[in-house]
Design a protein around this motif. Structure first.
Motif, PDB file in Angstrom:
ATOM      1  N   ALA A  10       0.172  -9.129  -4.978  1.00 39.11           N
ATOM      2  CA  ALA A  10      -0.063  -7.699  -4.737  1.00 39.11           C
ATOM      3  C   ALA A  10       0.252  -7.338  -3.292  1.00 39.11           C
ATOM      4  CB  ALA A  10      -1.507  -7.336  -5.076  1.00 39.11           C
ATOM      5  N   VAL A  13       3.922  -7.171  -2.774  1.00 36.03           N
ATOM      6  CA  VAL A  13       4.406  -5.883  -3.290  1.00 36.03           C
ATOM      7  C   VAL A  13       4.153  -4.796  -2.248  1.00 36.03           C
ATOM      8  CG1 VAL A  13       3.928  -4.091  -5.018  1.00 36.03           C
ATOM      9  CG2 VAL A  13       4.254  -6.454  -5.729  1.00 36.03           C
ATOM     10  N   LEU A 161       3.541   1.542  -3.805  1.00 31.01           N
ATOM     11  CA  LEU A 161       3.543   0.078  -3.738  1.00 31.01           C
ATOM     12  C   LEU A 161       2.530  -0.440  -2.720  1.00 31.01           C
ATOM     13  CD1 LEU A 161       7.370  -0.655  -4.013  1.00 31.01           C
ATOM     14  CD2 LEU A 161       5.614  -1.005  -5.763  1.00 31.01           C
ATOM     15  N   GLY A 165      -0.666  -2.821  -3.187  1.00 32.26           N
ATOM     16  CA  GLY A 165      -0.854  -4.002  -2.341  1.00 32.26           C
ATOM     17  C   GLY A 165      -2.201  -4.051  -1.654  1.00 32.26           C
TER      18      GLY A 165
END
Length: 171
Positions: A10, A13, A161, A165
């Motif tokens: 995550a 990302v 994104l 994250g």
């Protein structure tokens, strides 16, 4: 900060999300590029095991300072404002990270709890994350359709994104 592989994914990302607006950087200010680079470095630093919590507090303070830097004397408000929102939200989440960790369980035999009125800040990072998502959506939707081509879509995608994250820090 976290050692779980899914959390690392995550955060990776999120680091990619911080770089997405730079791919469409033809119309952005140098300050915005610096800020997005700092957010990517911050996301990568969260994946390094064994860093002291003080580093993340410093990162949070730097990101908030960069939010002020980005909005100062810039010509590209369309990209600077979403960047400042990202910087501020990420910085606040980093500053709240040490306090949002689960507290050790109180002894059942003690019969009392310390910590004032018992107000918990466990919900505060989640609130920051939700507000960040809502502000990002509002900034994207409030931009006229004809202007969305000029990096606004990339900024919104990058923000989404980064929100994904940073989600592990809020839960």
């Amino acid at each position: 900060m976290f050692e779980i592989p899914a959390v690392h994914a995550a955060m990776l990302v999120g680091a990619v999300g911080a770089m997405v607006p730079m791919w469409r950087a033809h119309g952005t200010d140098c300050r915005v590029r610096i800020a997005h680079g700092a957010m990517a470095v911050s996301m990568v630093a969260m994946m390094i095991p064994g860093l002291p919590a003080g580093i993340h507090l410093l990162e949070g303070a730097v990101l908030i300072a960069l939010a002020v830097f980005v909005t100062g004397e810039t010509m590209h408000r369309r990209t600077a404002v979403p960047c400042a929102v990202d910087l501020t939200a990420m910085g606040v989440l980093l500053l709240l990270a040490p306090t949002s960790a689960p507290a050790p369980a109180a002894s059942a035999s003690s019969g009392h709890h310390h910590g004032g009125a018992g107000i918990s800040t466990g919900w505060l990072p989640l609130l920051v994350l939700v507000c960040w998502a809502l502000l990002t959506l509002h900034l994207f939707r409030s931009t006229p359709r004809r202007e969305r081509r000029s990096g606004v879509r990339a900024a919104a995608a990058g923000s989404a994104l980064m929100i994904l994250g940073m989600a592990p820090m809020a839960v």
